[in-house]
Design an enzyme around this catalytic site. Sequence first.
Site, PDB file in Angstrom:
ATOM      1  N   SER A  94     -72.460 -19.727  64.661  1.00  0.00           N
ATOM      2  CA  SER A  94     -73.162 -20.193  65.696  1.00  0.00           C
ATOM      3  C   SER A  94     -72.925 -19.852  67.147  1.00  0.00           C
ATOM      4  O   SER A  94     -71.828 -19.120  67.057  1.00  0.00           O
ATOM      5  CB  SER A  94     -72.748 -21.741  65.657  1.00  0.00           C
ATOM      6  N   LYS A  95     -73.304 -20.489  68.250  1.00  0.00           N
ATOM      7  CA  LYS A  95     -73.060 -20.068  69.600  1.00  0.00           C
ATOM      8  C   LYS A  95     -71.674 -20.243  69.950  1.00  0.00           C
ATOM      9  O   LYS A  95     -70.948 -19.414  70.546  1.00  0.00           O
ATOM     10  CB  LYS A  95     -73.763 -21.005  70.478  1.00  0.00           C
TER      11      LYS A  95
END
Length: 434
Positions: A210-211
């Site tokens: 994820s980011k």
Amino acid sequence: MAQIRTRFAPSPTGFMHLGVLRTALYAWLYAKKHNGAFILRIEDTDRTRYVEGAVDVIYETLKICGLNWDEGPDVGGDFAPYIQSERRDSYMKYALELVEKDMAYHQDGAIRQKTPSVGNTVFRDEIFGEITVNNTEIEDQVLIKSDGMPTYNFANVIDDHLMNITHIIRGSEFLSSTPKYILLYEALGWKPPVFIHVSPIMRDENNKLSKRDGDAYVSDFIEKGYLIEAVINYIALLGWSPKGENEFFTLDELMNEFSLDGVSKSPAIFDELKMRTVNAHYIRNLAPEKFKELALPFIGNPPENVDVLCAALQPRTELLTDIASQVDFIEKPCDYELDLYNNKKMKTSPETALVALGEALWAIKEHEFSRDDIYNAFKALADDSEVKIGFFLYPLQVALTGKQTAPGGGLDICIMLGKEESVKRIRTAIEKLS
RNA sequence: GGCCCGUUGGUCAAGCGGUUAAGACUCCGCCCUUUCACGGCGGCAACAGGAGUUCGAGUCUCCUACGGGUCACCA
């Protein structure tokens, strides 16, 4: 049979996540493999998340990846507009139609669909097979929010139908909400498309890539020195496996090889180490001129014979960014201690190095300045004194680079730097040893 | 927690009732070699657990465990 049409429908967040790219890739591959169309649609119904320039990031990423789209906001198409916020009117129309048919109702300014409370909703996913959900699990879903905008799910169904999308390829996080989609298609009297859900790419067993992990964006990897072809190749294989043994594919080859039955159901853990080796493979297979072009920005002031340098660098480069640390000796030799001349395998020491460098000076001055000629000179020297050629060449490497490991042996470095520079450095080294 | 889905070496994964259970990455040896790489050869290492079905199960069924997803007027 009708033309296959897939779509990529990202929200403009400003970044392209690796997992999102893979979904786009699969959709593109599937469409192209079947001579179909790949449609780009921007899903921006949530205006609060709007990010300036975010759409350009999507365009740019798809372009460098080679995932051309047949229809989209910029290129147009028969089903324009391709930006959801510009399609607002059509959503309301269908919502009201459902209200009219008593299949939806107004509530607190929103419109909700009436969903059955008995029976099951069954659908088939091309990856996961048949999935059955009890209708008691499905609530009356909001179609139009009180601000007049459609919900994501509703807009999706309307747009996909209106745009004649035949196959929906998306993340498996939508698997659970697919029954709602089915119910909507049924209410509207439309034929549902084929659903293809793809499991996520994970950072580890418990967390999605994820980011938050900081390096999940395509742009991050480009900055780190990855070739986009390698990134594509690697992520294609994360969650999908080809029929044969080959693991290296160009986009065109992927297109030919791609098949849904090779897509796996379980999440795949991202392994940058492996992607790195895939990248190394791509770098090694680059045409020398191409490698030179890509490497030059990382080299700084090139030595006299830059082609020799590049030839040495190419098999030693996994990421473009690890070139810099290998060429730090070019400007001038790195600082080093005399102890560096001690090498057990080569049987060298500062004392023997002094002798070897004296011979090196002779070998370079008295022969044609070519690798072969100088090599033969050293070879003869080594044979005469019954030592390995490294006895001469290792000290040469140290003298020229000041490094224990270099991109190439002493002779290679010598050729790279050129006669004049090499002689100068050897003289300096001899002084240092004296 | 309810519902849906998943589970083959450390990682990606092949396998679709009968195999010595592929291959790739990592790691470890050896070879090549002027360092380091590249390349070549070899090695370590897996069917989550338990019941069934079957002559025979990694492959089919059920249970358990573990993991993921989803239950929004977010997308």
